[in-house]
Motif scaffolding. Structure first.
Motif, short mmCIF file in Angstrom:
data_model
loop_
_atom_site.label_atom_id
_atom_site.label_comp_id
_atom_site.label_asym_id
_atom_site.label_seq_id
_atom_site.Cartn_x
_atom_site.Cartn_y
_atom_site.Cartn_z
N ASP A 431 0.84 -1.19 0.00
CA ASP A 431 0.00 0.00 0.00
C ASP A 431 0.88 1.25 0.00
N PHE A 432 2.02 1.15 0.62
CA PHE A 432 3.03 2.21 0.62
C PHE A 432 4.39 1.53 0.86
N PRO A 433 5.48 2.15 0.40
CA PRO A 433 6.77 1.46 0.41
C PRO A 433 7.46 1.45 1.76
N ASP A 434 6.89 0.70 2.69
CA ASP A 434 7.48 0.57 4.02
C ASP A 434 7.30 -0.88 4.46
N PRO A 435 8.33 -1.48 5.07
CA PRO A 435 8.23 -2.90 5.44
C PRO A 435 7.07 -3.23 6.37
N GLN A 483 15.02 -0.17 10.02
CA GLN A 483 15.03 -1.05 8.85
C GLN A 483 15.59 -2.42 9.21
N ALA A 484 16.67 -2.44 9.99
CA ALA A 484 17.27 -3.71 10.42
C ALA A 484 16.32 -4.49 11.32
N ALA A 485 15.61 -3.77 12.19
CA ALA A 485 14.65 -4.43 13.08
C ALA A 485 13.56 -5.12 12.28
N TRP A 486 13.06 -4.43 11.25
CA TRP A 486 12.02 -5.04 10.42
C TRP A 486 12.57 -6.24 9.65
N GLY A 487 13.78 -6.14 9.16
CA GLY A 487 14.37 -7.27 8.44
C GLY A 487 14.44 -8.52 9.31
#
Length: 538
Positions: A431-435, A483-487
């Motif tokens: 829906d939007f470019p965020d993990p 970003q690393a946390a989401w990965g």
């Protein structure tokens, strides 16, 4: 600083998705176009509709506080004339444009925004988007039945809306731009008596003029839309019940302007290599993952070993060949262009013998019987049959149940109904470019609800807590840490194996030679087809 960070954290992904244009065409005003789809539209209610077909139409029927520049994921104010974010990221204040009206003639006021967000969150609406608003104060009370209101939304006057959050949310401005944040008039919702999805009233660029179920929908230009010269076309007729191959042939004859279901794989190379192919085909990257869901509420998929075995059983490369190379094999939940994608992660290798051994360990040495749901639009049934054959190789006898898209979505959102779903034709497009968008609605606990899109009905409360903590990292200095946390969240979800990530597919659309505008408005990263921006060449 906070606003600037919100708008640029995903710049790399946006640039990768946005084709560079050698020249810009000047949009022409006027004209009528025809768009086709095989399946009928299920609903145009912005707080309920959540598939890639109705998403585009809902975007143009309604307005939201925020929106995106056409063909990009660059946020801009829309119904909001301006906004401010407190330094701690916990308070958002929006000032509304004056004079914007619903198509019933009434001017939009701040109370309409509050009502609309509360309606999207209220369990009585039975919509799949409530979880997006989880950071607003009062969310737990409303979803838990203790209140009918969100205490975190204030309307000090008719032009001002203030949101108070219980925690910072790095995605909040994006949330204010998604369809679930669309503003609707309470009186029209109540007058529709439960049928607002067929009788929508909004403030967008288009107005629904006619809907003949199973045949067509007719949209016309909203003459009072608050953005000058938008949309460019006067009328959009969406014809449903059209097989993709028939729609493509009609497009070649000049009877159709956009074949919404794309180009059937069997015809792709023929069209691509034709003299007019380059002008007809729009082909671009998208933030997409196609997957098989494994329902953790249905035996034997409540056993992680069974789910891991299925992950090892699927020959993904064969599926990419069915699609004529328009996809690559996926080994994780996030698509490669999404921030947080882990290049070092290898996932579950295709290994039939290991899959059999895991099934035996789980107590199913001879396999079991189950049902695999799929949409009935080509090539999805053929892909489902390929998956069926892979499952048979490890002893799992899967009945393929190919249905209209709306029926598959309904089955997935009904607890205990669909053991497995091949998501092709519906597979997640961001829906939007965020993990975070690849977690909350489709893997988070808030999405495991009736009518939701968490079709494996997966809820890992420990990971859910980590997801909330990741989204609370709204400080620009913590962007890399977030970003690393989401990965790590997504690779840990893969250990639980509620999905089989299968492919990352390119978006391919066929349009007639008379259609104008850059390619990226036909494969818009936040709208799919941007009806506000497309136009007919003079």
């Amino acid at each position: 600083m906070f606003n600037r960070w919100i708008l640029t954290t995903t710049t790399a992904a946006v640039l990768a998705l946005s084709p560079l244009l050698a020249h810009a065409e000047t949009p022409a005003q006027g004209g009528e176009i025809v768009v086709t789809y095989k399946d009928d539209i299920t609903t145009l209610d912005p707080h309920i509709g959540y598939d890639w077909v109705n998403w585009s139409m809902i975007k143009s029927l309604f307005s939201r506080l925020m929106d995106y520049e056409p063909g990009t994921a660059n946020l801009v104010p829309s119904l909001a004339e301006s906004f401010e974010v407190a330094p701690d990221g916990l308070t958002y204040t929006f000032k509304l444009r004056k004079g914007v009206k619903f198509t019933n003639g009434r001017e939009i006021v701040a109370g309409d925004v509050k009502y609309s967000i509360e309606r999207a969150v209220n369990p009585k609406t039975q919509g799949p988007g409530a979880g997006f608003f989880g950071a607003i104060k009062g969310f737990d009370d409303l979803t838990g039945g203790k209140s009918e209101l969100l205490s975190g939304i204030e309307t000090p006057d008719d032009q001002t809306v203030v949101f108070h959050l219980s925690r910072p949310d790095a995605t909040f401005l994006h949330v204010m731009a998604i369809n679930f944040a669309s503003v609707v008039p309470k009186e029209a919702v109540e007058a529709a008596a439960g049928d607002f999805g067929k009788k929508p009233v909004g403030s967008g660029s288009l107005v629904l003029k006619d809907w003949t179920i199973g045949q067509k929908l007719v949209f016309e230009r909203n003459p009072d839309y608050f953005v000058k010269d938008v949309p460019h076309v006067d009328k959009v007729t969406v014809e449903v019940g059209q097989e993709p191959l028939v729609a493509l042939l009609r497009l070649q004859k000049g009877e159709v302007d956009i074949a919404g279901d794309g180009i059937p794989p069997a015809k792709f190379l023929e069209i691509k290599n034709s003299p007019e192919g380059a002008a007809m085909i729009v082909d671009g990257e998208q933030l997409h993952t196609g997957y098989i869901t494994l329902n953790t509420k249905v035996k034997p998929f409540d056993d992680v070993k069974v789910r891991q075995a299925v992950n090892m059983a699927i020959n993904k490369e064969r599926i990419t060949r069915i699609l004529n190379g328009r996809a690559t094999a996926a080994n994780q939940i996030l698509p490669p262009l999404m921030p947080g994608y882990d290049k070092a992660f290898t996932g579950y290798a295709y290994d039939v013998e290991k899959a059999k051994a895991l099934l035996a360990e789980a107590g199913h040495p001879d396999g079991f019987e189950t049902v695999l749901y799929s949409t009935n639009t080509d090539p999805q049934p053929r892909i489902a049959q390929a998956i069926q054959q892979d499952l048979a190789a490890i002893g799992i006898k899967a009945e393929v149940r190919a249905l209209a898209q709306g029926n598959v979505i309904a089955a997935g959102g009904t607890e205990g109904e669909a053991p497995m779903i091949w998501s092709g034709g519906m597979g997640w497009i961001a829906d939007f470019p965020d993990p975070s968008n690849f977690y909350g609605p489709i893997l988070g606990c808030s999405g495991a609800v009736s009518g939701g899109w968490n079709w494996p009905w997966y809820c890992n409360e420990t990971i859910d807590k980590r997801a909330g903590e990741a989204d609370a990292m709204s400080d620009p200095a913590k962007a890399a840490e977030r970003q690393a946390a989401w990965g790590k969240i997504f690779t840990d979800v893969m250990a639980d194996a509620p999905w089989v990530p299968v492919i990352n597919e390119r978006r391919v659309v066929a349009k007639s030679l008379r259609m104008g505008g850059p390619d990226n408005i036909y494969i818009d990263p936040t709208r799919v087809i941007n009806y506000d921006a497309i136009f007919v060449k003079p």
